[in-house]
Design an enzyme around this catalytic site. Sequence first.
Site, mmCIF file in Angstrom:
data_model
loop_
_atom_site.group_PDB
_atom_site.id
_atom_site.type_symbol
_atom_site.label_atom_id
_atom_site.label_comp_id
_atom_site.label_asym_id
_atom_site.label_seq_id
_atom_site.Cartn_x
_atom_site.Cartn_y
_atom_site.Cartn_z
ATOM 1 N N LYS A 1 0.895 -1.019 0.012
ATOM 2 C CA LYS A 1 0.130 -0.053 0.012
ATOM 3 C C LYS A 1 0.717 1.208 0.063
ATOM 4 O O LYS A 1 0.309 2.319 -0.381
ATOM 5 C CB LYS A 1 -1.033 0.046 1.272
ATOM 6 C CG LYS A 1 -0.267 0.168 2.621
ATOM 7 C CD LYS A 1 -1.389 0.001 3.536
ATOM 8 C CE LYS A 1 -0.905 -0.032 4.824
ATOM 9 N NZ LYS A 1 -0.498 1.511 5.373
ATOM 10 N N ASP A 2 2.082 1.396 0.476
ATOM 11 C CA ASP A 2 3.015 2.524 0.341
ATOM 12 C C ASP A 2 3.538 2.597 -1.308
ATOM 13 O O ASP A 2 4.148 3.542 -1.269
ATOM 14 C CB ASP A 2 4.060 2.313 1.275
ATOM 15 C CG ASP A 2 3.664 2.213 2.870
ATOM 16 O OD1 ASP A 2 2.621 2.647 2.824
ATOM 17 O OD2 ASP A 2 4.422 1.643 3.527
ATOM 18 N N ARG B 1 -7.875 8.820 3.563
ATOM 19 C CA ARG B 1 -8.980 7.597 3.261
ATOM 20 C C ARG B 1 -9.634 7.510 4.504
ATOM 21 O O ARG B 1 -11.077 7.457 4.405
ATOM 22 C CB ARG B 1 -8.262 6.670 2.591
ATOM 23 C CG ARG B 1 -8.944 5.207 2.578
ATOM 24 C CD ARG B 1 -8.514 4.049 2.219
ATOM 25 N NE ARG B 1 -7.305 3.646 3.219
ATOM 26 C CZ ARG B 1 -7.604 3.229 4.460
ATOM 27 N NH1 ARG B 1 -8.701 2.782 4.741
ATOM 28 N NH2 ARG B 1 -6.698 2.760 5.192
ATOM 29 N N ARG B 2 -8.903 7.428 5.606
ATOM 30 C CA ARG B 2 -9.598 6.993 6.903
ATOM 31 C C ARG B 2 -10.257 8.168 7.382
ATOM 32 O O ARG B 2 -11.266 7.862 8.277
ATOM 33 C CB ARG B 2 -8.525 6.503 8.040
ATOM 34 C CG ARG B 2 -7.842 5.115 7.737
ATOM 35 C CD ARG B 2 -6.780 4.716 8.645
ATOM 36 N NE ARG B 2 -6.142 3.521 8.525
ATOM 37 C CZ ARG B 2 -4.884 3.133 8.563
ATOM 38 N NH1 ARG B 2 -4.141 3.966 9.119
ATOM 39 N NH2 ARG B 2 -4.647 1.880 8.361
ATOM 40 N N ARG C 1 1.608 10.579 13.659
ATOM 41 C CA ARG C 1 2.393 9.909 12.776
ATOM 42 C C ARG C 1 3.387 9.040 13.740
ATOM 43 O O ARG C 1 3.002 9.036 15.071
ATOM 44 C CB ARG C 1 3.640 11.021 12.258
ATOM 45 C CG ARG C 1 2.913 11.781 11.169
ATOM 46 C CD ARG C 1 2.519 10.898 9.803
ATOM 47 N NE ARG C 1 3.957 10.242 9.228
ATOM 48 C CZ ARG C 1 4.771 10.770 8.777
ATOM 49 N NH1 ARG C 1 4.826 11.988 8.330
ATOM 50 N NH2 ARG C 1 5.986 10.112 8.048
ATOM 51 N N ARG D 1 1.868 5.029 17.485
ATOM 52 C CA ARG D 1 0.507 5.386 17.367
ATOM 53 C C ARG D 1 -0.472 4.706 18.219
ATOM 54 O O ARG D 1 -1.281 5.261 18.640
ATOM 55 C CB ARG D 1 0.017 5.317 15.839
ATOM 56 C CG ARG D 1 0.784 6.265 15.097
ATOM 57 C CD ARG D 1 0.413 6.107 13.406
ATOM 58 N NE ARG D 1 1.029 4.889 13.026
ATOM 59 C CZ ARG D 1 0.742 4.237 12.079
ATOM 60 N NH1 ARG D 1 -0.438 4.487 11.413
ATOM 61 N NH2 ARG D 1 1.403 2.943 11.545
ATOM 62 N N CYS E 1 -0.754 7.884 -2.061
ATOM 63 C CA CYS E 1 -1.171 7.576 -0.602
ATOM 64 C C CYS E 1 -1.958 8.493 0.056
ATOM 65 O O CYS E 1 -2.649 8.115 1.077
ATOM 66 C CB CYS E 1 0.085 7.668 0.108
ATOM 67 S SG CYS E 1 1.457 6.213 -0.365
#
Length: 299
Positions: A77-78, A129-130, A147, A153, A242
């Site tokens: 996904k990165d 997105r989230r 971050r 996190r 991203c």
Amino acid sequence: MIRIGTRGSRLALWQAHFVQAELRKHGIESELEVIKTQGDRVQHLGFDKLEGKGFFTKEIEDALLEGRVDCAVHSLKDLPTNQPEGLVLAALSYRASVEDVVLIHKDRVVKGQPLWLGEGATIGTSSNRRKAVLRDLHPGLVPVDIRGNVPTRMKKALSGELDAVVLAAAGLERLELDLSELEVIRPSPREFVPAPGQGVMAVQTREDDIEMRKKLSLLHHPVVGECTNVERTVLNLMEGGCSMPLGVYCEKDQLGNYHVWAAYAPDAAAPLRRVQVSRSTRAGLPEEVVSQLLNGTSD
């Protein structure tokens, strides 16, 4: 001895060690080369503030192109959808749990509310997105940019600094983190649509290194490749990176049909558009998803 390029975070190292162990099963020995990326160095900015695409991958790809490493392990996904000239993806791993997970401080749980969070609850994520999906599911939440690596996190919710955080299930599972002190909400990936390629590791190498590509192909999972190809083609057609508020998730059923769930917003504050498309073939499937996301129409 193969040299594997990787980021230095705990999760990145887990992934690189996993690939190392898989190669060893085939009698192939390797060593790890840790490389710092822009995304690792710049911790005070949200993803949408960082320049360009591939801020967790570019330096590693440069090392590949320069011959300092033989292959690289990334979170799929990165990776930007267009490979730098001279590089290819040689293998994709199994897919871990694909969903996003909401981790809530136990004193801040409000049962009966969406995502078990009350009006005005703070929730940590730097992903547009989230943020867009959260706003759609629970407009009263207050997203806060965070971050750092996965454990860092997670601690934002554990300490009560924030009411909750959103993290990928795959990272939590791979690091075997103790979630017993948190309330864990696991929305369906069909509702809280994940990032294209979420839960998958990608192994990248030089296009002209045929021997290396043959060795790495032993690790490839074809069905994962088919489904993530649909997801990443949608991302590519949307010309997104991203930071785009876009979720795409593709499943292949036992009959060989493909089912895609997608969610898109022009920006994190805009209304979310959701689509679901099923077809017996991948041909034209990403184009159909994009047409419906952008226009609300079928091709």
